[in-house]
Design an enzyme around this catalytic site. Structure first.
Site, PDB file in Angstrom:
ATOM      1  CD  GLN A 125      -1.428  -0.072   3.454  1.00  0.00           C
ATOM      2  OE1 GLN A 125      -2.292   0.745   3.808  1.00  0.00           O
ATOM      3  NE2 GLN A 125      -1.340  -0.986   4.637  1.00  0.00           N
ATOM      4  CB  SER A 128       1.989   7.326   4.939  1.00  0.00           C
ATOM      5  OG  SER A 128       1.294   6.875   5.818  1.00  0.00           O
ATOM      6  CB  SER A 160       3.168  -2.619   4.857  1.00  0.00           C
ATOM      7  OG  SER A 160       3.103  -1.767   6.088  1.00  0.00           O
ATOM      8  CD  GLU A 244      -5.975  -0.540   6.610  1.00  0.00           C
ATOM      9  OE1 GLU A 244      -6.311   0.407   5.901  1.00  0.00           O
ATOM     10  OE2 GLU A 244      -4.616  -0.921   7.097  1.00  0.00           O
ATOM     11  CD  GLU A 361      -3.171   8.341  19.705  1.00  0.00           C
ATOM     12  OE1 GLU A 361      -2.503   8.147  18.749  1.00  0.00           O
ATOM     13  OE2 GLU A 361      -3.003   7.676  20.804  1.00  0.00           O
TER      14      GLU A 361
END
Lengths: 379, 317
Positions: A125, A128, A160, A244, A361
């Site tokens: 993927q 980020s 990853s 996910e 968070e």
């Protein structure tokens, strides 16, 4: 309130168990975050796929068994209980495939899914970026229109599996200057070995190259590798993100199996008092996650869509996994420090859980704002 | 496999919630805490009228049961409204007294809500012995019906739980009561009440932090506040499937896991609720205290966290 599986699903469970008994490697494969281990895990994917066990819930024409959602959960229980290897094809199977089933074209499904099912093509993927982590919509890698496709430029990171994977999927900014940052993004698939792609592996905490940085320099992507409408990537990706966190990324069977191993370890060590609560809580947490998932699956089968409650799911399993592994290392005493110990790999992996797939968070913000109705504030 | 409440079960929860909302339970709880049981008894008979106590009583004795899932549904709603009285104990009594000839004698009154029952855990107090007409003591020799007035009320951290010692002995009802099975039902009812208590605490606290402003904005817009509430919600929502899974199986270990998890989640939510309300939450006058103290009391009642973990480890899930 019925927790009994259908006779068909129980029969399916028996078949899965028999196959796994006969095929699961007796000795664990090398870590899938190494070149050698990646290759071994890819071969295992092929072995699974040869008998249609790699993607049981998919339609048969793509390599599955049409086992359905409950069949998939049953299979995962058996899979992890059997001590079978980690799934190197996980990112593609759990994140990209559901997106293709919902937003992809027939041609894309026919082209992409079968080699994903066999492990011939392993997916990474590419979400980020150095300046876009939790604030993913701040991403700046660009997709610019060209003849017959798009040219990608920019940098992705924390990708990853990308050190050894074949292809990647992610979001790119195709319309700069939109009013809001999550507009004008396009969801694309690209080849990690295409001209212009540089993959720089990154050693995770234990040094293994579990993820990578991707540098993209005029990488050509044909139109056929755009998923959904250009500019609609955010909405499409968020549906993937829901999958996910929701049902597909971390199967309950995985934690049930880990908790059972932890209980065995505890007993082998003489059932020490100091770990009693940790072991019991791991067993209970795994069972809670299993039942929560069965409830969610029942809703999906009723025709509901999963929403922000999947954020609770991610919070729960990531914290469960970490606590479970910490208890295991404590039980091992001085041996717990050994990097090649049986629990070390899982421990290192569990440390990343609260960070990846949307930090915890971010998940708590989603729970607070969308489930509890609290006002948005500064993050 | 369909692990969801059906439409009837959801409607049952909704109708209990509506009835209890209209009943002004905080005033009833205050009365009960002073030993004035009249309003509580009136509420109790309405709850019985809705069929709640009949859920633990077999049909041949005037009941609708045993229906543990519906009982869990009901006890969540009773906990949500912090209904006072020996709820779990009355459920347990219906199980202890569930066989002939005791059943004919006791169960119709329990199902109808005319009799309240309490059960003294071995070596412990009975809850609300001053209100209960059926006071049971399981002892090594069997199950005894207390024939003496209960001892003086000892104050609980939760003023609505009136703890009464029962004198030993009395009428021997049966030498071999189904104590383990009764304990399973009591724990299930306690777990469900705790979940309801936690859900109410969460709802009240969310409402409070939305309207309470500091620094010019609702305090509920601060992450430090939001995240504690998100954790409370998550803990409660993962207790829920354990509770219903336990209601389906009625395995003691499953029920123990549900009891532990629901009570921990409710207690954690109580701590969060107390903190996020600031000083007003720390007052006896403010209604929040009725739920805060209940969460703490239920955590210790009928199986401490350690006892529950012990069962899980011994029997597995």
């Amino acid at each position: 309130m019925d927790l009994t599986h259908s006779p068909a699903d129980e029969k399916f469970r028996g078949k899965a168990r028999a196959w796994l008994d006969a095929h699961v490697p007796r000795t664990p494969l090398p870590s899938l975050e190494t070149a050698e281990g990646f290759a071994a895990h890819r071969a295992w994917e092929a072995e699974l796929a040869a008998d249609h066990w790699s993607v049981v819930s998919w339609p048969e024409r793509y390599g599955g068994r049409d086992a359905g959602l409950l069949g998939r959960l049953v299979f995962e229980e058996e899979y992890w209980a059997a001590g079978a290897p980690g799934r190197v094809g996980q990112n593609g199977i759990s994140l990209l495939a559901p997106t293709l089933f919902e937003y992809g074209t027939r041609e894309q499904r026919a082209r992409v899914l079968p080699p994903m099912a066999t492990g011939e093509v392993v997916w990474a993927q590419a979400w980020s970026e150095p300046e876009a982590g939790s604030d993913l919509a701040a991403l700046s890698s660009r997709a610019v229109r060209t003849d017959g496709g798009w040219l990608l430029n920019g940098q992705k990171t924390w990708s990853s599996r990308a050190a050894f994977a074949d292809r990647a999927f992610g979001l790119f900014r195709s319309e700069p200057g939109t009013a809001r940052p999550h507009q004008g993004l396009t969801y694309l698939m690209f080849d990690l070995r295409a001209p212009g792609v540089t993959v720089r592996p990154i050693g995770r905490l234990d040094g293994k190259p579990a993820f990578a940085e991707l540098f993209l320099d005029d990488v050509f992507v044909p139109d056929e590798d755009v998923i959904g409408e250009p500019g609609q990537g955010w909405r499409i990706a968020m549906s993937t993100a829901g999958e996910e966190r929701g049902l597909t990324l971390r199967a309950p069977g995985r934690f049930l199996a880990s908790a059972a191993r932890l209980r065995d370890l505890w007993r082998d060590r003489g059932s020490p008092e100091h770990a009693r609560a940790g072991v019991a809580d791991a067993l209970i947490g795994a069972r809670a996650y299993q039942l929560f998932t069965y409830a969610a699956a029942s809703r999906v089968l009723d025709g509901d869509r999963l929403g922000p409650e999947t954020s609770m799911n991610k919070l729960f399993w990531s914290e469960l996994d970490l606590a479970l592994h910490e208890t295991a290392l404590d039980l091992l005493g001085p041996e717990g420090e050994l990097a090649d110990g049986t629990w070390a790999e899982g421990y290192v992996f569990s440390l990343a859980g609260p960070v990846y797939a949307g930090t915890n968070e971010i998940q708590r913000d989603i729970v607070a704002e969308r489930l509890l109705g609290l006002p948005k504030g500064r993050r | 496999m369909r692990f969801l409440l059906d439409a009837d079960q959801r409607a049952f929860a909704g109708s209990l919630h509506a009835m209890l909302t209209a009943a002004d339970t905080p005033a009833v709880i205050r009365d009960w805490s002073r030993g004035d049981h009249a309003s509580g008894r009136a509420l109790w008979s309405r709850i019985a009228g809705a069929g709640v106590f009949a859920l633990a009583v077999p049909e041949e004795y005037g009941g609708l049961g045993p229906r543990p899932v519906e009982l869990a549904v009901a006890c969540i709603e009773l906990g949500r409204h912090a209904v006072p009285g020996p709820l779990a104990e009355t459920v347990g009594a219906a199980v202890l007294l569930g066989g002939p000839p005791l059943a004919e004698r006791f169960l119709p009154g329990l199902a109808a809500g005319t009799d309240l029952a309490t059960v003294a855990a071995p070596g412990s107090h009975a809850v609300d012995g001053d209100a209960a007409s059926v006071r049971l003591s399981p002892a090594p020799g069997g199950l005894y019906l207390s024939t003496q007035a209960p001892g003086p009320v000892r104050r609980s951290l939760d003023p609505a739980r009136r703890l009464t010692p029962l004198a030993p002995g009395g009428e021997l009802l049966t030498p071999a009561p189904p104590y383990d099975r009764a304990l399973t039902w009591i724990r299930l009812a306690t777990a469900a009440q705790a979940l309801g208590v936690g859900l109410a605490l969460l709802d009240r606290t969310v409402a409070y932090v939305r309207q309470r402003t500091q620094f010019g904005v609702p305090v509920g817009s601060f992450q430090a506040v939001k995240h504690r509430l998100a954790d409370a919600r998550t803990a409660l929502e993962f207790a829920r499937p354990l509770l219903f899974g336990a209601a389906v199986s009625l395995r003691p270990a499953d029920v123990a896991a549900a009891k532990l998890t629901a009570c921990e989640a409710a207690y954690r939510t109580a701590r969060t609720a107390l903190h996020l309300h600031g000083a007003i939450g720390y007052t006896a006058e403010y209604g929040l205290s009725l739920w805060l103290t209940r969460a703490r009391a239920l955590r210790s009642a009928w199986g401490t966290p350690e006892e529950c973990r012990e069962l899980v480890l011994a029997e597995g899930l």
